[in-house]
Structures are given as C-alpha cells and as structure tokens.
Design a protein around this motif. Structure first.
Motif, PDB file in Angstrom:
ATOM      1  N   PRO A 153       9.159  19.302  54.890  1.00  0.00           N
ATOM      2  CA  PRO A 153       8.380  18.791  53.274  1.00  0.00           C
ATOM      3  C   PRO A 153      10.362  18.208  52.618  1.00  0.00           C
ATOM      4  CG  PRO A 153       7.911  21.195  53.761  1.00  0.00           C
ATOM      5  CD  PRO A 153       8.038  20.177  55.402  1.00  0.00           C
ATOM      6  N   GLU A 177      10.133  14.291  53.665  1.00  0.00           N
ATOM      7  CA  GLU A 177       9.420  13.777  52.958  1.00  0.00           C
ATOM      8  C   GLU A 177       9.756  13.801  51.274  1.00  0.00           C
ATOM      9  OE1 GLU A 177       5.841  16.825  52.194  1.00  0.00           O
ATOM     10  OE2 GLU A 177       5.699  16.408  53.748  1.00  0.00           O
ATOM     11  N   GLY A 178      10.697  14.854  50.960  1.00  0.00           N
ATOM     12  CA  GLY A 178      11.800  14.721  49.668  1.00  0.00           C
ATOM     13  C   GLY A 178      12.879  13.335  49.551  1.00  0.00           C
ATOM     14  N   VAL A 179      13.640  13.727  51.174  1.00  0.00           N
ATOM     15  CA  VAL A 179      14.477  12.636  51.633  1.00  0.00           C
ATOM     16  C   VAL A 179      13.874  11.017  51.520  1.00  0.00           C
ATOM     17  CG1 VAL A 179      16.107  11.719  53.731  1.00  0.00           C
ATOM     18  CG2 VAL A 179      15.569  14.275  53.360  1.00  0.00           C
ATOM     19  N   MET A 202      10.954  10.642  49.760  1.00  0.00           N
ATOM     20  CA  MET A 202      10.653  10.190  48.577  1.00  0.00           C
ATOM     21  C   MET A 202      12.008   9.478  47.896  1.00  0.00           C
ATOM     22  SD  MET A 202       8.251   9.917  46.221  1.00  0.00           S
ATOM     23  CE  MET A 202       6.730  10.812  46.006  1.00  0.00           C
ATOM     24  N   HIS A 205      -0.347  18.626  55.667  1.00  0.00           N
ATOM     25  CA  HIS A 205      -0.060  18.147  54.481  1.00  0.00           C
ATOM     26  C   HIS A 205       0.407  17.211  54.820  1.00  0.00           C
ATOM     27  CE1 HIS A 205      -2.547  20.190  51.967  1.00  0.00           C
ATOM     28  NE2 HIS A 205      -2.671  20.886  52.491  1.00  0.00           N
ATOM     29  N   TYR A 228      -0.401  13.221  53.645  1.00  0.00           N
ATOM     30  CA  TYR A 228       0.714  12.028  52.409  1.00  0.00           C
ATOM     31  C   TYR A 228       0.777  10.787  53.424  1.00  0.00           C
ATOM     32  CZ  TYR A 228       1.892  16.605  50.683  1.00  0.00           C
ATOM     33  OH  TYR A 228       1.734  17.663  49.974  1.00  0.00           O
ATOM     34  N   MET A 245       3.511   9.775  55.130  1.00  0.00           N
ATOM     35  CA  MET A 245       4.861   8.891  54.672  1.00  0.00           C
ATOM     36  C   MET A 245       5.133   8.590  55.686  1.00  0.00           C
ATOM     37  SD  MET A 245       5.905  11.537  51.574  1.00  0.00           S
ATOM     38  CE  MET A 245       7.357  10.985  51.121  1.00  0.00           C
ATOM     39  N   TYR A 262       2.727   7.360  50.904  1.00  0.00           N
ATOM     40  CA  TYR A 262       2.255   7.945  49.717  1.00  0.00           C
ATOM     41  C   TYR A 262       3.643   7.414  49.189  1.00  0.00           C
ATOM     42  CZ  TYR A 262       3.004  12.287  46.752  1.00  0.00           C
ATOM     43  OH  TYR A 262       2.467  13.473  45.698  1.00  0.00           O
TER      44      TYR A 262
END
Lengths: 321, 634
Positions: free
Chosen positions: A86, A89-91, A93, A119, A123, A125, A289
């Motif tokens: 996660p 994923e934040g990086v 996004m 997950h 996603y 990513m 994503y």
C-alpha cells in the motif's frame, strides 16, 4: 491528477550511470544469502536501463529482505511489517514519474501483508515486486512462514510445521487482474537477471517470486535442487525468457510455455518439484489503476478555485436582494 | 433555483393566508422533530424545513436521527429515523434542549424518543392516526395504548389522518407524507411557502416535473390543513443574512475542507460515521483533479496515504475510532520518518464497535498518545461545522510545515449536524505548492534537525542528489539506521521539539464570558455550542461562570494556566466516560477522570474536576445549566 512538474522537464544533458551509482553501503546479509544475488541483479537492471537514481524508489516492509532499499543509492522507503505494497501504491498514485520497486519477504507479503498482496494484484499498478521467498522467518530467528514446507522444524514448530506450504504463484494467478507472474531462483543469476528485466519492462503489477536460500536457518533446504538440474524446469518462449545454449546444456528440463496461456500457467504454478523458472503469465492489456483514476486536469490555482466555488454554490444561501 | 419558480400550482395559492382567528405566538426558538420508519422521508422533510428557515434568516441546527440498522422493522421503538431541527431567532450553535414539537408517522418510533427523554414535558405531538383503523388488532391496541400513555404523561397529542389527507392529492400517500408534514410545519412556524416550493424544486431537481408537482401539491395540502385545523401558530423572528452562507453538515464541510486544503488524494476505508464525508468527496474530488482511493482496509488506507505524502503530495485519510486504532502502527511510521499526514477521526461511541452512529469524545487520549513509543503528533478538534472546513486546511499547513502527523478530531454529532456558516472566501494560500524537484545541495542531510525547533527540510523523491532511504528504525541525520544511544535520543528530541515549536506559534485561547469568576468550564470539540449557551443562560441569572474551548489539544496553547488560576473552580464538560464520584467504590485515588481533565491536571497541577455524559447524544445546554447550578450551589 497533475503530474509532478519535473515530469515535463527535458533532460538537458546525458549522464551515464554506472553500477556503483546504484550501490550504497555493504549489505549486512549473511554470506551466501540469496538476497545478495537479487541485489546484484537489480543493480545491474538499473544500470542497464539507465534509471535515474533520483527517479527510482525501492519500498519494503520488514524482514531480512526489506533491508534491500538501504543498499540502493536511490530513494528508499523501509517501512513497517506487511505494508510495503500500500505504501508503494500511494507513491505510484501520487507520482507516475517515479520507477517503483517493492521488496517483500514471505512473511511480509504472504502472512502479515496478505490482504494487501491480493488487492495489489487487483489494482495492477505499475511497479515491480520481488517476493524474496526463503520459506522461513530469518530476522526474528527461525520461525515457520506460510511458505515453509510441511514438517519443517522451527522455533515455533519444534516438532514440525503442521500445514501444507502456501504457493505464492497459485495465489497470485488466482486473483482478478493479474498481469505478470514469474519465478526465479537465486542460484541461476543469469535467468534471475532476465526475469527481473522482463518484469521491469512489463507495465503493470509485475510479481516475481524468487526462491531464495537462507544459509543461516535452512542451509540445506534447497540442496537437492542445487545438485540436480533436472529438478529445475526452465520455461522458455519467444515472448518470454530465452535460454542461452550454455544454460540449456546444464538445465535440460525445459518447457516451451507461452505466457499468454493462463490455464497452463496455473498448472505450472502448482508444481513444487521440479521448480519452474521463467515467466508464467503476462498480459499487458490489463489496465493500471493509476491510469483508470487519472484525470487530465492540471491542478492550477484557478482550476481548484473554480471547482471549489462550484461546490460552494450548491450549498449557498444567498442574502435576499 | 429558477426552475422551480414555474411549478407553483395556482389552484390552492389562496391557502397561504393565515386563518384570521389564529393568534401567532412569537417565540425565540423551538426544537421540532420529524420521525418515521426509515424510508418514509422524514429526513428529507426535516432537511427541507431547515433549509427554508435558514433562507428566511432563522438560526438553524439540524441533526439526523438515524437508526443503527439499515432497515429496522417497521413500527419499532428503536427504528426512529428522521430529523431534529432547532430553529432560532439568533444564530443557533447546538441542538438545544428537549423537543418542543414532534411530528410522528407512527406511535412506536415516537415512543422510542419519549423513552430516551428527548421530548420536553408537555410537548406537542402531531401523530399519524391511521393506525387506529388498522385491521390488525395488535396494531390498533398498541396505538391506543401508547396514545393513552402519552396523554396521561401530559403531552399534547394531536391526531392527524395524514395519509388520508395525502390520498386526496396523490395515489401513493406513504411516500408523500413527508411533504405534507413540511406543509404543516410551514404553517405552524409561519414560513414562506414559496420558499418551500423552491426547496422542493431543488430537492427533487433530478426527478421529473410530475414528481415535483405532486410534492408541491402535498406541501400545499399540509399547509392548508394546518391553517384550517390547528389552533396554534408560531413566529420565530428572523434576520435575513447580509452575506452568503453555506448550509452543510460537518462531514460535507470536512470534505469541502479537503477540496480547499490543497490535498489531492484521500485514502479511506468505509466506516460509520466518517463515510459520508468520503461519499461526497468521491462525487466531487475529481472536479478539482483529486482522487478518493477506497483501500482494502484501514491499515492500507493509512499506508497508501503515507506513500503518497512521502512522494510529495500531503494526503488525508478519513476514519472513525476502530479504523483509527488499526492505523496506529502506520501513524507511528509517519511520525518516525517525519512524513506529513492528515488523519481525520470522526469519533463515535466506543470501545470496540461501540455505538457506530452515536456521538462520543472517547478518542482524545488515543489520538494524542496512541502508537507505541513516543510518537508526538498534532491533535486539533473542530468545535463547529464551520471548523470542520477550516481545520482540514490548517491541518495540511501544519503537517507540511512541521513534517508531522496532524489528527483532526470531529464526531458523529458534528458529522450529521447541519447549520449555516459564512461562505468561505477562496484563499490562494490554501493551494499546495508544487512538489519540490530542485536539486539538493551537496552535503544536505535528510534529517538535518534544527537544534532549536527540531524541524528538518524534507527531501522528496525526484530531487537529484537527495537520494536516501527513510526508515521506521531509529536513524541518524543521514537516515542511516542507528542503534547508538545518543543518536536515538537526538531523534526523539527533534521529533518532540517540533510540538513545542508549533506551540510557540499558537495564540492564547479566548475566554467566553468574564476573564475571571467562580467557575470555569473547559471543553473541546462539538460541545462548544451547548457549553457556551449554558454559560450565557447562567450568566443572565447572575452567576459568575465562564468557559474556555480548546481547538488545539496537542500542543496545548499558551496561557491556559493563567486563565484557570483566575477562577475558583475549573471543570471540564465532555462526552466521554469519567467515574462518578457518588459510586461507593470511587474515591480520589481511583477515580478515572475524563480525557481533557486528566490532561489539564497532569500538565498544570490544577485541581480540575470533570462532568461527563456518554448517552450517545449531544449534551444539552439545559443539562449543563443544571450541572453549573449544582456545582456552584453545592
């Protein structure tokens, strides 16, 4: 979402990065630890792809393998147990201009972070994920992990572990939106590099399980495989990994496997012995994503102001004229 | 609003004239509630009433009455769904005391409210009477029995065949009763029916003209019926606002605050009562280039937010108590690595699953001290709906200035309370600066802690020459893992100093009432309106009581000690648990004080008492008045 301003800047000069531009410090892994082989392959990848160190981020959780970012002279994020995905994923996004890599172990990914793993596949990513799977908890001194073979004696299973080992490849291939799954072993560096390279070039969630030796706690676990090349099955294909003639002479157990074939990929994934090595599955068509969530707007002050004022309008009670 | 001007049915326009023989009583304020089974539209009626009154210039405070279940059984005591609206001649800052007038679509949901002590003695009840004529004898007897009970208890129950009246206008009366009720209330409170028509046009703007027209017809039917049949009518003086106001609840204000704050990513996981903020944000965030990411769990939401913040875009995660507990470890990581992060905790009843839809201020200490080890973070609490908006903007600024985690506390009461506040004026300073991608000067260290303030300039991925690995392990100024005792203390010191540095920038809070006196009430969060109203009422009686409301809880602003020392007694009023001194086993050595009282006692060595109530509802000003009387006289 607006991209970082730097994304648009031209590179005004060419700068050649050498291997040492990606090397930081002396790894504190044990001699013979498979993590060293992974580090070497990844540093070579960065050099060969000429990744700009400041645009490259390695994100990890907790465990022996999660020390990895400290040994890269790039940006790094050594976070908390199980949560590397996660964070990554934040990086991703926030910043599509960064190259995102994740290092996670079998405890980090398959146990405490298992929900995020499932997950993250969904996603899809764009990031390259290395599952450093040594089938044991190393940093906390030898406890059984979800991928430990049944019957393994460890400090928490002194009379042998009770459950069948989890197969990370079958789990990954069972999740919707899976887009790249490969397996490598630390003792065949040439293929490890080729697989890491193919994973990096795939746009999407590239998942590589790397079967990795732990000389400290399980020094002999992979001995049979090391000594008998027949117990490694190389997956090769024109659109996958090509095996060099030198390697082909040693590893004669081979399968011509097309990475678009998910049914065969799932069969291969469930095979424990011989260990399959190569690209099991690749589907570049699965949307990422971050692309699905992208808006084309540049977040100028004017743009934000207009959007906000329009929302205020919805709830405004104007004074009577 | 223009679209609705064309939809006035002219046939019954004459009904707007009040009955000649009716006297209009002028009152300063009133609390009215509309309750029904869920799905009967009582909430829509209440919201419309609030909106119309606000547009006329009344003070308004609307609170949703929400059953815990999505579809509780019809006609159940625990199933009341609706709205509670306090109307006032002045600005209304809280939900007020017990209800003066209730409209109920069945007697069972009403009974639930009566048993909860929500109705004022002698309150007027407008009750749907159709249950008297039901074929099921259990229903008719339950109705008759409740009716008698209510009458015997002294309530003024007026039975109205609402559904029958509605059937004269529309075929499906169950769904239209709410607009009939709105019409009655417009008559009762002398509200402008044309404004109500406009409001219906707005409410149903996505529906067909037929639906709008039939709802307007129902509105007029209710209005006409009340004009003809009710013998009372009120007027609450209104002062139309001179400036534009926005009318939203706390969660919408919060989401608007996110839009305005310059943040562009919100990572969340659904949880009551925080989710409605994310619902609204999900609908509109993309219009300003933002993204709401619904993560797979609370931990992932927090980690995702930390990742995005680390990459240079300060991010918010919105949650409530149980979710906050799950995020704690990740919050500690953000503290340790000094990554700016905004966490919103819309508090609900706890512990564990507790009371998901009900208000409680139970999370103050966990937000301040939660996460293992010494994890200093900023905690501020919104005390009004307006504050919910501005707190998010403030939070992002502080998070990025100090590279800290900032927790914004609101609660279920603010989340669902709707009240007008001045329309914010856009400020360019709200917008986040572009992500710094400038080359880092040689020799720059990622944690170059300022010796006085502990603040270090953050280096963000993409900045050439700044490459380093951040870690949740103890680390030195180069972000290298360090187990050296001096380095460990150096890091702890720097992270702690930042709170002191922020504290130096805070202003002394303002006392409500006189600067000195006999009793000082101290509060935080959503209790502000009720506390200040109680203080005002008691001061009107000549009592020397004042109050202090804290927005910053960590760090506490300067000057609190001086203020407290000017009062004979100091007492906090909070919506969290504190042991009751009257319990036999409780004494000074084992009494657990409320959160803020404990903090003030520990920090200032002042004998701060507390009075708390955790009844799942906002504390009423009248209740606080009673507490003040008891403390001052006893």
């Amino acid at each position: 979402m607006a991209t970082a301003a730097s994304h648009c800047l031209l590179r005004l000069y060419e700068e050649r990065h050498e291997l040492e531009d990606y090397q930081s410090g002396v790894p504190r892994w044990c001699t013979g630890c498979g993590d060293n082989a992974i580090l070497a392959a990844v540093q070579r990848l960065c050099r060969d792809e000429q990744l700009r160190p400041e645009k490259t981020v390695f994100i990890s959780g907790i465990g022996c393998s999660s020390r990895f970012p400290h040994y890269m002279k790039t940006y790094g994020f050594h976070g908390i147990h199980g949560r590397a995905l996660p964070v990554a994923e934040g990086v991703r996004m926030a910043r599509k201009d960064l190259h995102v890599f994740v290092n996670t172990g079998d405890g980090d990914c398959c146990s405490i972070g298992a929900a995020h793993w499932v997950h993250a596949i969904r996603y899809n990513m764009n990031m390259t994920v290395f599952l450093h799977d040594n089938q044991i908890y190393g940093l906390t001194k030898m406890q059984a992990s979800p991928t430990s073979p049944r019957g393994l004696r460890s400090n928490t299973t002194p009379r042998g572990s009770f459950l069948e080992a989890m197969q990370p490849l079958t789990v990954t291939l069972g999740v919707q939106n899976v887009s790249f799954v490969a397996q490598a072993v630390d003792w065949i560096p040439e293929l490890l590099y080729d697989i890491v390279s193919a994973a990096y070039r795939h746009r999407g969630f590239s998942f590589i399980r790397i079967v990795q030796r732990c000389p400290e706690w399980l020094p002999s676990l992979f001995e049979p495989w090391l000594h008998d090349p027949e117990r490694v099955r190389l997956l090769h294909h024109e659109d996958g990994i090509q095996v060099s003639p030198a390697l082909a002479r040693v590893y004669r157990n081979q399968e011509h496997h097309n990475p678009v074939d998910i049914d065969r990929a799932r069969e291969i994934a469930s095979c424990i012995d011989p260990i399959p090595v190569g690209i099991l599955y690749r589907n570049p068509q699965v949307p990422c994503y971050e692309d699905l969530r992208a808006t084309d707007h540049l977040r100028t002050t004017e743009f934000i102001k207009n959007g906000l004022e329009a929302e205020f309008d919805k709830f405004t009670v104007w004074p009577s004229a | 609003m223009s679209q609705s001007e064309t939809v006035t049915p002219t046939a019954i326009a004459g009904a707007r004239r009040p009955r000649a023989n009716k006297t209009v009583t002028e009152i300063p304020q009133h609390v009215v509630e509309i309750i029904s089974d869920s799905g009967e539209g009582a909430q829509r009626c209440g919201q419309s009433l609030g909106a119309v009154a606000a547009r006329m210039g009344n003070g308004v405070w609307t609170v949703e009455i929400i059953p815990a279940e999505i579809r509780p059984p019809a006609r159940s005591v625990a199933g009341a769904s609706g709205n509670r609206i306090r109307l006032g001649a002045r600005k209304v800052t809280n939900g007020g005391d017990e209800t003066d007038l209730a409209v109920a679509f069945n007697e069972q949901v009403l009974l639930g409210r009566v048993r909860a002590g929500e109705l004022k003695p002698g309150a007027t009840i407008l009750l749907e009477s159709k249950w008297r004529d039901e074929t099921d004898p259990r229903i008719t007897s339950a109705y008759a029995e409740t009716f008698e009970q209510l009458e015997a208890a002294g309530y003024r129950v007026i039975e109205i065949a609402m559904e029958r009246e509605c059937k004269k206008v529309v075929p499906d009366a169950r769904k239209g009763k709410n607009m009939f009720a709105l019409g009655m209330l417009c008559s009762i409170y002398s509200l402008d029916v044309e404004l109500a028509e406009e409001q219906i046009g707005l409410t149903f703007r996505k529906k067909s003209r037929e639906i709008i027209d039939s709802n307007i017809a129902l509105l007029h039917a209710g209005y006409t019926w009340a004009e003809a049949h009710l013998d009372f009518k009120y007027q609450i003086p209104a002062a139309p606002a001179k400036e534009a106001q926005i009318v939203v609840n706390g969660n919408t204000a919060l989401a608007l605050g996110v839009l305005a704050s310059g943040m562009e990513i919100c990572a969340m996981y659904p949880i009551t009562p925080a989710t409605s903020a994310s619902h609204y944000l999900a609908d509109v965030f993309e219009k300003v280039g933002g993204v709401v990411h619904q993560a797979e769990d609370e931990i992932a939401a927090c980690a995702f937010a930390i990742g995005a913040s680390y990459a240079g875009k300060c991010t918010v995660t919105i949650t409530s108590g149980p979710g906050y507990s799950l995020k704690q470890e990740a919050i500690g990581l953000a503290v340790m690595a000094e990554i700016p992060l905004v966490v919103v905790n819309v508090q609900r009843g706890g512990p564990s699953t507790g009371q998901p839809t009900k208000v409680e201020q139970g999370d103050l200490l966990t937000t301040m001290f939660g996460s293992h080890g010494d994890a200093p973070k900023v905690v501020l609490a919104a005390s009004t709906v307006e504050d919910c908006f501005y707190s998010v903007i403030t939070a992002r600024k502080i998070a990025e200035t100090f590279n800290m985690v900032v927790v914004v506390l609101t609660d279920a009461s603010l989340a669902t309370a709707q009240t007008p506040f001045p329309r914010p004026v856009f400020n360019e300073a709200w917008v986040a600066p572009p992500v710094d991608q400038s080359p880092v000067p040689p020799g720059t260290r990622p944690y170059d802690w300022d010796p006085d303030t502990g603040i270090a300039r953050r280096v963000i991925p993409g900045q050439p020459g700044g490459m380093h690995t951040i870690t949740g392990l103890a680390h030195d100024r180069d972000s290298h893992v360090a187990y050296d005792p001096d380095i460990n203390e150096e890091g702890l010191r720097a992270r702690s100093l930042k709170l002191a540095a922020l504290q130096k920038t805070l202003k002394q809070p303002t006392v409500f009432g006189d600067e000195s006196g006999e009793l000082l009430l101290v509060g935080w969060g959503s209790t502000r309106g009720a506390i200040e109203e109680a203080v005002e009422r008691m001061r009107a009686e000549g009592r020397k009581v004042s109050s202090l409301h804290l927005r910053f809880l960590q760090p506490l602003p300067p000057g609190i000690n001086d203020i407290m020392n000017r009062f004979g007694k100091v007492m906090t009023i909070e919506t969290n648990w504190s042991d009751r001194p009257e319990d036999q086993i409780i004494d000074e050595h084992n009494r657990r004080y409320s959160a803020l009282a404990m903090l003030l006692r520990a920090r200032y060595l002042v004998d701060v008492d507390c009075w708390t109530q955790v009844r799942g509802a906002p504390i009423k000003p009248g209740t606080i008045c009673q507490v003040i009387r008891e403390r001052m006289d006893g």
